[in-house]
Scaffold this motif. Sequence first.
Motif, mmCIF file in Angstrom:
data_model
loop_
_atom_site.group_PDB
_atom_site.id
_atom_site.type_symbol
_atom_site.label_atom_id
_atom_site.label_comp_id
_atom_site.label_asym_id
_atom_site.label_seq_id
_atom_site.Cartn_x
_atom_site.Cartn_y
_atom_site.Cartn_z
ATOM 1 N N TYR A 183 0.803 -1.236 0.000
ATOM 2 C CA TYR A 183 0.000 0.000 0.000
ATOM 3 C C TYR A 183 0.826 1.271 0.000
ATOM 4 N N ASP A 184 1.995 1.239 0.666
ATOM 5 C CA ASP A 184 2.782 2.465 0.772
ATOM 6 C C ASP A 184 3.657 2.694 -0.465
ATOM 7 N N HIS A 185 3.462 1.867 -1.500
ATOM 8 C CA HIS A 185 4.229 2.007 -2.740
ATOM 9 C C HIS A 185 3.313 2.145 -3.957
ATOM 10 N N LEU A 186 2.212 1.418 -3.967
ATOM 11 C CA LEU A 186 1.418 1.264 -5.197
ATOM 12 C C LEU A 186 0.096 2.032 -5.223
ATOM 13 N N THR A 187 -0.453 2.384 -4.048
ATOM 14 C CA THR A 187 -1.832 2.868 -3.968
ATOM 15 C C THR A 187 -2.147 4.062 -4.882
ATOM 16 N N ASP A 188 -1.249 5.029 -4.954
ATOM 17 C CA ASP A 188 -1.526 6.239 -5.741
ATOM 18 C C ASP A 188 -1.182 6.079 -7.224
ATOM 19 N N GLY A 200 2.599 -12.835 -1.437
ATOM 20 C CA GLY A 200 1.734 -13.475 -2.414
ATOM 21 C C GLY A 200 1.776 -12.812 -3.773
ATOM 22 N N THR A 201 1.129 -13.477 -4.724
ATOM 23 C CA THR A 201 1.103 -12.997 -6.106
ATOM 24 C C THR A 201 -0.306 -13.168 -6.667
ATOM 25 N N ARG A 202 -0.599 -12.566 -7.803
ATOM 26 C CA ARG A 202 -1.841 -12.825 -8.527
ATOM 27 C C ARG A 202 -1.574 -12.666 -10.023
ATOM 28 N N THR A 203 -2.375 -13.375 -10.817
ATOM 29 C CA THR A 203 -2.204 -13.278 -12.267
ATOM 30 C C THR A 203 -2.939 -12.042 -12.770
ATOM 31 N N LEU A 204 -2.618 -11.631 -13.994
ATOM 32 C CA LEU A 204 -3.212 -10.422 -14.564
ATOM 33 C C LEU A 204 -4.732 -10.525 -14.595
ATOM 34 N N SER A 205 -5.386 -9.561 -14.004
ATOM 35 C CA SER A 205 -6.847 -9.561 -13.980
ATOM 36 C C SER A 205 -7.343 -8.200 -13.542
ATOM 37 N N ARG A 206 -8.461 -7.770 -14.138
ATOM 38 C CA ARG A 206 -9.082 -6.528 -13.697
ATOM 39 C C ARG A 206 -10.047 -6.790 -12.546
ATOM 40 N N GLY A 226 6.204 -2.683 -13.637
ATOM 41 C CA GLY A 226 6.045 -3.495 -12.440
ATOM 42 C C GLY A 226 5.921 -4.955 -12.832
ATOM 43 N N THR A 227 5.859 -5.828 -11.824
ATOM 44 C CA THR A 227 5.693 -7.256 -12.101
ATOM 45 C C THR A 227 4.242 -7.547 -12.492
ATOM 46 N N GLU A 228 3.976 -8.784 -12.880
ATOM 47 C CA GLU A 228 2.607 -9.175 -13.242
ATOM 48 C C GLU A 228 1.635 -8.887 -12.096
ATOM 49 N N THR A 229 2.029 -9.217 -10.872
ATOM 50 C CA THR A 229 1.159 -8.951 -9.721
ATOM 51 C C THR A 229 0.912 -7.451 -9.557
ATOM 52 N N HIS A 230 1.968 -6.645 -9.655
ATOM 53 C CA HIS A 230 1.793 -5.192 -9.499
ATOM 54 C C HIS A 230 0.833 -4.648 -10.561
ATOM 55 N N LEU A 231 1.018 -5.103 -11.805
ATOM 56 C CA LEU A 231 0.166 -4.619 -12.894
ATOM 57 C C LEU A 231 -1.266 -5.088 -12.696
ATOM 58 N N SER A 232 -1.431 -6.307 -12.204
ATOM 59 C CA SER A 232 -2.761 -6.842 -11.956
ATOM 60 C C SER A 232 -3.485 -6.013 -10.892
ATOM 61 N N LEU A 233 -2.789 -5.712 -9.804
ATOM 62 C CA LEU A 233 -3.376 -4.888 -8.738
ATOM 63 C C LEU A 233 -3.754 -3.513 -9.276
ATOM 64 N N MET A 234 -2.883 -2.938 -10.086
ATOM 65 C CA MET A 234 -3.140 -1.583 -10.601
ATOM 66 C C MET A 234 -4.270 -1.583 -11.621
ATOM 67 N N ALA A 235 -4.322 -2.622 -12.455
ATOM 68 C CA ALA A 235 -5.422 -2.713 -13.424
ATOM 69 C C ALA A 235 -6.753 -2.810 -12.691
ATOM 70 N N LEU A 261 -7.394 -1.618 -9.883
ATOM 71 C CA LEU A 261 -7.650 -0.322 -9.243
ATOM 72 C C LEU A 261 -7.974 0.763 -10.273
ATOM 73 N N GLY A 262 -8.020 0.383 -11.560
ATOM 74 C CA GLY A 262 -8.452 1.337 -12.580
ATOM 75 C C GLY A 262 -7.352 2.001 -13.378
ATOM 76 N N ALA A 263 -6.127 1.505 -13.277
ATOM 77 C CA ALA A 263 -5.033 2.096 -14.074
ATOM 78 C C ALA A 263 -5.281 1.839 -15.558
ATOM 79 N N PRO A 264 -4.946 2.798 -16.441
ATOM 80 C CA PRO A 264 -5.102 2.581 -17.878
ATOM 81 C C PRO A 264 -4.202 1.424 -18.334
ATOM 82 N N GLU A 265 -4.824 0.347 -18.799
ATOM 83 C CA GLU A 265 -4.050 -0.878 -19.064
ATOM 84 C C GLU A 265 -3.018 -0.712 -20.166
#
Length: 308
Positions: free
Chosen positions: A106-111, A179-185, A125-134, A136-140
């Motif tokens: 949270y203290d790195h990715l939230t904004d 933990g990790t997660r695969t790419l997903s909105r 970012g890694t697949e998990t980072h991109l998945s979390l951001m996607a 959260l509404g980041a432009p894919e």
Amino acid sequence: METGISRRGLFGAGAAAAAILAGAPATARAASGLTLRWWGNNGWEVRIGPKTILIDPWPTRFKTGTYTSAGADPRTPLSVNRELIDGYLDRGLLRADHILVTHGHYDHLTDVPYLAQRTGATVLGTETHLSLMAALGAPEDQLAIATGGEDLTFDGYSIRVLRALHSATGTRARVAFPGTRTLSRRDRPRVIADLLEGGTLAYQVSGGGASVLDFGGSNYVESELAGLRPDVVLVPPGGAKVTEYVPRLLRALGNPRYVAATHWDDFDLPLGRAHDPNGGLEVLRKAVAAASPGSEFVVLDHLGEFTP
Ligand SMILES: [Zn+2]
């Protein structure tokens, strides 16, 4: 700021200007064309000519209890202070061509999703980072995956991505929210525990005749550092469970000219005057002085600037 700690952040002056103020000899190295500004926690702005690269920008800084004896409340809701961020963007104080994410917490990715949307920046970012951001509404179409090992050149600057490791704390040396997660909105993160670490990357940004290497956690993969000679390394305090945390790091990097502290302030407090919650800064300063006496230890205040 304490005596013996660089105060240039308070004056907004770079190394060359500081050297002139101090009456340093004319042989002092000329300032580079790379300027750093600290946005608190591990949030860094690297300006090279007209380009801006942000690392882990988090101006929002909501309260989590991270530095209390109870620790961070995992059910703390995620929030983005759009008014605060818009204020910086609209005044031209914040911009980005690239945003580099070290890990998913949270203290790195939230904004980052909102900043990506507002700036149009490319986000690494890694697949998990991109998945979390996607989610959260980041432009894919702005999200670019990295695994560590990439060496990328853009207009006026280059980015080297390194495999790294997250801080490991407590007697068992465990990683928080692993933990990790695969790419997903799907499965939009709601609370801080939803933002998984998802692997940790370090970044070296070069341009304007200088280079800076950032670690978002208090650990690293030594073999990834072979041959790197950054002018500035951004090092978080901690690393108590990491074998020879500071000396091994600085040795691998050939004792950089500048070692700047990062991720040392209490982020339950808003951006303003940085506060060290647990004395980690002083421990780091002593470790750097002992391991690499020729390196200058740099501490900036919030929004302080430094030009190596
Ligand atoms: Zn973390």
